[in-house]
Design an enzyme around this catalytic site. Structure first.
Site, mmCIF file in Angstrom:
data_model
loop_
_atom_site.group_PDB
_atom_site.id
_atom_site.type_symbol
_atom_site.label_atom_id
_atom_site.label_comp_id
_atom_site.label_asym_id
_atom_site.label_seq_id
_atom_site.Cartn_x
_atom_site.Cartn_y
_atom_site.Cartn_z
ATOM 1 C CE LYS A 77 7.766 3.995 8.704
ATOM 2 N NZ LYS A 77 6.919 3.679 7.476
ATOM 3 C CB SER A 155 7.475 0.281 5.988
ATOM 4 O OG SER A 155 7.059 1.476 5.801
ATOM 5 C CB SER A 179 4.110 2.151 4.636
ATOM 6 O OG SER A 179 4.800 0.907 4.100
HETATM 7 N N1 GLN Z 1 4.664 -2.372 1.181
HETATM 8 C C1 GLN Z 1 5.108 -1.365 0.082
HETATM 9 C C2 GLN Z 1 6.453 -1.858 -0.252
HETATM 10 O O1 GLN Z 1 7.112 -2.833 0.355
HETATM 11 C C3 GLN Z 1 4.830 -0.161 0.565
HETATM 12 C C4 GLN Z 1 5.788 0.380 1.704
HETATM 13 C C5 GLN Z 1 5.668 1.847 1.996
HETATM 14 O O2 GLN Z 1 4.461 2.169 1.640
HETATM 15 N N2 GLN Z 1 6.704 2.550 2.501
HETATM 16 O O3 GLN Z 1 7.254 -0.982 -0.900
#
Ligand code: GLN
Length: 490
Positions: A77, A155, A179
């Site tokens: 990532k 994400s 995410s």
């Molecule tokens: N979807 C969540 C957010 O928008 C989690 C994002 C994450 O885990 N990096 O913050």
């Protein structure tokens, strides 16, 4: 069998027996990266690096010196700093940032012998659940809904799309509020967010430091266990890592769950939940019961505050973490004319950050002002403590908690979900993030459109062992087929 359909476990075996070579394996993935470029899963591709590493892997194998993940083609990532390889966090702010050091997680993987195929796209600075906020364009889910493109989740959407389509055998994700688990659920994969402190955050672009967790996205539970073992452990560079023994979780896979208590939280039964997910949740609980587990109804009354608490704490921490992007030390600096330092900061940050990031930074810095600090931030911290305590109480009664991973299957950007509806995506994942618990999403079936659905297993802190045990049983029962060539309709 196609090389890009192999799991880590299978590939390790074939490499060891010298039935395949790391070079041919890596080449097969590079071919798929070319073929499925349209998914836009990678921000940066590094085929030359991967092939160099594959050659070394083959030499090591020839000398019977294979390391733990020798020759396994992986994607990273794009928020793990990789020495000499651009690391962008999918932001214009870091578009040309080439780190001079390696993150602990990627270093551990490289030291274990992986071949690094490239850096995967993500929501900008890991803020999002759709991968629509990447500066490098949206990522597409390999699964479609009646021909329509869908989001891969976020994400870590680039990582999930890459693994599901056979462009990487596994990939790193990062999970702040879901995410790893949500994109894994949307793409029919196994996503593990380990206990906070199990694996090092050193060298990961920071979003919300008290929540960020590195972790694996894989096709199987066994691959996840192998992967997590490699990246786990105390790291002097990250004081929040814990001196916990790193065990071989593959040993517990498939073992009996007789007598194990599985909690079903009352408060997770929501009217937002897609009935098809509810059905799998009920059925799989029943299946586990047949294997000798005991199903226990539990209550986590403060669940309804998890989302608001998360969306106070995460932006607050982000506003502090992202203060470093000021156009001075590194990253983007405005090209527009400016007349003062303040103006340079302002232009740099206005131009360098995308809309979602800016929104969260504004929320975060407002929350931390004298006016709001006590009634929002402090209150959120206190509520977080209560949420943690509720989980602790629950884990006195049960060994794991079983919930859906998401409210439904992957959606399309044309579904026109409101920002709040997108935030609601995290309703099942943020609780265990706030409490720092190990939580894993496992694909358990498909909805009426043929889209993957996942269930989540949460465990006690540092009890990944029981999570893996239950996850492996769910995997055996569900027999979810995520063979990449089938997913891609080859
Ligand atoms: N979807 C969540 C957010 O928008 C989690 C994002 C994450 O885990 N990096 O913050």
């Amino acid at each position: 069998m196609k090389l890009t359909d192999l799991t880590i476990t299978q590939a390790k075996d074939l490499l060891k027996k010298k039935e395949i070579s790391a070079v041919e394996l890596t080449k097969a993935y590079i071919e798929n990266m070319e073929k499925y470029k349209g998914l836009n899963a990678f921000v940066t591709e590094t085929p030359e690096i991967a092939l160099e590493q594959a050659k070394i892997a083959d030499e090591n194998i020839a000398m019977d010196k294979a390391r733990e993940l020798e020759g396994i083609p992986m994607a990273i990532k794009d928020l793990y700093c990789t020495k000499g390889v651009r690391t962008t966090a999918s932001s214009k702010m870091l578009e040309n940032f080439v780190p001079e050091y390696e993150s602990t997680v990627s270093k551990k993987l490289l030291d274990a012998g992986i071949t690094m195929l490239g850096k995967t796209s993500m929501d900008e600075f890991a803020m999002g659940s759709t991968n629509l906020t990447s500066y490098f364009g949206e990522v597409k889910n390999p699964y479609k809904r009646n021909g329509e493109d869908l989001v891969p989740g976020g994400s870590s959407g680039g990582s999930a799309a890459a693994v599901a389509s056979g462009m990487a055998m596994a990939a790193t994700g990062s999970d702040t509020g879901g995410s790893i688990r949500q994109p894994s659920s949307f793409c029919g994969l196994v996503g593990m967010k380990p206990t906070y402190g199990r694996a090092s955050r050193y060298g990961m672009v920071a979003f919300s430091s008290s929540l960020d967790c590195p972790g694996p996205i894989t096709r199987t539970v066994a691959d996840s266990a192998l992967f997590l073992k490699v990246i786990s452990g105390l790291d002097e560079k990250d004081p929040t890592t814990a001196p916990k023994e790193v065990i071989d979780w593959t040993k517990v896979l498939g073992s009996s769950i007789k007598g194990l208590k599985i909690g079903i939280p009352e408060e997770y039964k929501s009217d937002k939940l897609n009935p098809e997910v509810q059905k799998f949740w009920d059925e799989r609980a029943e299946d586990l019961k047949k294997l000798g587990a005991e199903i226990v109804n539990i209550s986590l009354p403060h669940t309804k505050y998890s989302l608001p608490v998360y969306y106070i704490i995460a932006p607050a921490e982000a506003s502090s973490n992202l203060a470093r992007y000021d156009g001075v030390k590194y990253g983007y600096r405005t090209k527009s004319p400016y007349h003062s330092l303040d103006e340079m900061y302002e232009l740099t940050r206005t131009e360098g950050f995308g809309a979602e990031v800016k929104k969260r930074l504004l929320i975060g810095s407002t929350i931390l002002t004298e006016e709001f600090y006590e009634r929002s931030y402090l209150k959120a911290l206190k509520t977080r403590r209560i949420i943690c305590e509720e989980f602790e109480e629950a884990f006195k009664k049960v060994d794991v908690i079983l919930t859906p991973s998401t409210t439904g299957a992957a959606f399309s950007k044309n579904d026109k979900l409101s920002p709040l509806e997108v935030y609601l995506n995290d309703i099942y994942t943020v609780g265990s993030s706030l409490a720092g618990l190990p939580s894993m999403s496992i694909p358990v079936g498909k909805d009426k459109n043929g889209l993957p659905l996942g269930l989540q297993v949460m465990g006690r802190k540092f009890d990944e062992e029981t999570v893996y045990k239950v996850a492996s049983q769910l995997e055996l029962i569900s027999q979810f087929d995520n063979t990449p060539s089938k997913v891609m309709g080859e």
